[in-house]
Design a protein around this motif. Structure first.
Motif, PDB file in Angstrom:
ATOM      1  N   ARG A 139       0.841  -1.207   0.000  1.00  0.00           N
ATOM      2  CA  ARG A 139       0.000   0.000   0.000  1.00  0.00           C
ATOM      3  C   ARG A 139       0.872   1.252   0.000  1.00  0.00           C
ATOM      4  O   ARG A 139       0.593   2.221  -0.717  1.00  0.00           O
ATOM      5  CB  ARG A 139      -0.949   0.013   1.201  1.00  0.00           C
ATOM      6  CG  ARG A 139      -2.060  -1.003   1.108  1.00  0.00           C
ATOM      7  CD  ARG A 139      -3.151  -0.793   2.135  1.00  0.00           C
ATOM      8  NE  ARG A 139      -2.728  -0.821   3.515  1.00  0.00           N
ATOM      9  CZ  ARG A 139      -2.614  -1.920   4.272  1.00  0.00           C
ATOM     10  NH1 ARG A 139      -2.885  -3.106   3.757  1.00  0.00           N
ATOM     11  NH2 ARG A 139      -2.247  -1.827   5.543  1.00  0.00           N
ATOM     12  N   TYR A 140       1.927   1.217   0.797  1.00  0.00           N
ATOM     13  CA  TYR A 140       2.837   2.358   0.856  1.00  0.00           C
ATOM     14  C   TYR A 140       3.515   2.579  -0.502  1.00  0.00           C
ATOM     15  O   TYR A 140       3.583   3.706  -0.992  1.00  0.00           O
ATOM     16  CB  TYR A 140       3.888   2.152   1.953  1.00  0.00           C
ATOM     17  CG  TYR A 140       4.929   3.228   1.961  1.00  0.00           C
ATOM     18  CD1 TYR A 140       4.640   4.482   2.490  1.00  0.00           C
ATOM     19  CD2 TYR A 140       6.187   3.020   1.419  1.00  0.00           C
ATOM     20  CE1 TYR A 140       5.581   5.496   2.487  1.00  0.00           C
ATOM     21  CE2 TYR A 140       7.138   4.020   1.416  1.00  0.00           C
ATOM     22  CZ  TYR A 140       6.829   5.258   1.950  1.00  0.00           C
ATOM     23  OH  TYR A 140       7.769   6.263   1.926  1.00  0.00           O
ATOM     24  N   ASP A 141       3.993   1.502  -1.126  1.00  0.00           N
ATOM     25  CA  ASP A 141       4.631   1.621  -2.441  1.00  0.00           C
ATOM     26  C   ASP A 141       3.667   2.212  -3.466  1.00  0.00           C
ATOM     27  O   ASP A 141       4.060   3.022  -4.306  1.00  0.00           O
ATOM     28  CB  ASP A 141       5.145   0.260  -2.921  1.00  0.00           C
ATOM     29  CG  ASP A 141       6.341  -0.232  -2.139  1.00  0.00           C
ATOM     30  OD1 ASP A 141       6.977   0.571  -1.411  1.00  0.00           O
ATOM     31  OD2 ASP A 141       6.641  -1.445  -2.233  1.00  0.00           O
ATOM     32  N   GLY A 142       2.398   1.815  -3.396  1.00  0.00           N
ATOM     33  CA  GLY A 142       1.396   2.384  -4.300  1.00  0.00           C
ATOM     34  C   GLY A 142       1.230   3.876  -4.070  1.00  0.00           C
ATOM     35  O   GLY A 142       1.121   4.658  -5.022  1.00  0.00           O
ATOM     36  N   TRP A 143       1.229   4.288  -2.816  1.00  0.00           N
ATOM     37  CA  TRP A 143       1.120   5.716  -2.499  1.00  0.00           C
ATOM     38  C   TRP A 143       2.340   6.471  -3.013  1.00  0.00           C
ATOM     39  O   TRP A 143       2.204   7.552  -3.586  1.00  0.00           O
ATOM     40  CB  TRP A 143       0.949   5.912  -0.998  1.00  0.00           C
ATOM     41  CG  TRP A 143       0.932   7.345  -0.611  1.00  0.00           C
ATOM     42  CD1 TRP A 143      -0.113   8.219  -0.738  1.00  0.00           C
ATOM     43  CD2 TRP A 143       2.015   8.102  -0.079  1.00  0.00           C
ATOM     44  NE1 TRP A 143       0.255   9.471  -0.295  1.00  0.00           N
ATOM     45  CE2 TRP A 143       1.570   9.417   0.118  1.00  0.00           C
ATOM     46  CE3 TRP A 143       3.324   7.787   0.274  1.00  0.00           C
ATOM     47  CZ2 TRP A 143       2.375  10.418   0.646  1.00  0.00           C
ATOM     48  CZ3 TRP A 143       4.136   8.773   0.799  1.00  0.00           C
ATOM     49  CH2 TRP A 143       3.650  10.073   0.967  1.00  0.00           C
ATOM     50  N   VAL A 144       3.524   5.903  -2.825  1.00  0.00           N
ATOM     51  CA  VAL A 144       4.756   6.560  -3.289  1.00  0.00           C
ATOM     52  C   VAL A 144       4.694   6.790  -4.800  1.00  0.00           C
ATOM     53  O   VAL A 144       5.120   7.836  -5.289  1.00  0.00           O
ATOM     54  CB  VAL A 144       6.006   5.746  -2.893  1.00  0.00           C
ATOM     55  CG1 VAL A 144       7.254   6.252  -3.605  1.00  0.00           C
ATOM     56  CG2 VAL A 144       6.206   5.793  -1.378  1.00  0.00           C
ATOM     57  N   SER A 145       4.151   5.835  -5.535  1.00  0.00           N
ATOM     58  CA  SER A 145       4.076   6.008  -6.994  1.00  0.00           C
ATOM     59  C   SER A 145       3.169   7.190  -7.357  1.00  0.00           C
ATOM     60  O   SER A 145       3.376   7.827  -8.385  1.00  0.00           O
ATOM     61  CB  SER A 145       3.609   4.729  -7.675  1.00  0.00           C
ATOM     62  OG  SER A 145       2.251   4.493  -7.423  1.00  0.00           O
ATOM     63  N   THR A 146       2.189   7.509  -6.507  1.00  0.00           N
ATOM     64  CA  THR A 146       1.342   8.667  -6.798  1.00  0.00           C
ATOM     65  C   THR A 146       2.121   9.974  -6.655  1.00  0.00           C
ATOM     66  O   THR A 146       1.785  10.958  -7.314  1.00  0.00           O
ATOM     67  CB  THR A 146       0.091   8.722  -5.893  1.00  0.00           C
ATOM     68  OG1 THR A 146       0.470   8.981  -4.539  1.00  0.00           O
ATOM     69  CG2 THR A 146      -0.721   7.444  -5.988  1.00  0.00           C
TER      70      THR A 146
END
Length: 174
Positions: A139-146
């Protein structure tokens, strides 16, 4: 649900800043609690909280403090858990709180964010927790990509702004 992060503030007047930590943890689906505890007005309650947090399942504590800014350091002195201090801009534009939180004696660590940096406190808490939680890490990695996408979008918008002497290279890669 058992909270794994505690967000502590000296009073509810700190909520407008500390809410940013709560918002991020909520978006990351991290169970948390929010409490008002004062190192000076409710010292026994602070001690009880800090000594009992680990036993209740808390893994990281975020403590916001302004003015005398003792709360994060007092909590750190009484718990083995990581404590992230958020200096609040209550007086002196928060510089007094920043120094109070950052200048801890050896053996009493408090990770310290920027003044009013509650969001980054929550981001750091999630990074710590994600070390042992693969789903949270995803979930954190997905947020970082944003974050990257926001900058890509910003550059596309900047490229559309026209000035007589502005040079744009839409083919540029960095």
């Amino acid at each position: 649900m058992t909270p794994i992060v505690s967000i502590i503030m000296g009073s509810t007047s700190d909520l407008p800043v500390m809410k940013k930590a709560a918002d991020f943890l909520n978006n990351m689906a991290v169970p948390f609690e929010m409490l008002a505890l004062s190192a000076h007005r409710t010292p026994e309650e602070v001690a009880d909280f800090a000594r009992g947090a680990k036993g209740r399942g808390v893994k990281v504590i975020i403590a916001g403090a302004g003015m005398a800014a003792a709360l994060p350091g007092v909590i750190s002195a009484l718990t083995p858990l990581p404590v992230i201090g958020v200096p609040l801009s209550a007086t002196l534009q928060g510089r007094d709180a920043l120094l109070s939180i950052a200048q801890m004696p050896p053996g009493i660590p408090v990770a310290t964010t920027a003044i009013d940096g509650a969001m980054n406190a929550a981001v750091l808490a999630v990074r710590i927790l994600a070390l042992a939680d693969g789903k949270l890490a995803a979930r954190y990695d997905g947020w970082v990509s944003t974050l990257r996408q926001k900058i890509v979008k910003a550059n596309a918008e900047l490229d559309r702004i026209d000035y007589e002497y502005k040079v744009s290279d839409p083919e540029a890669t960095f």
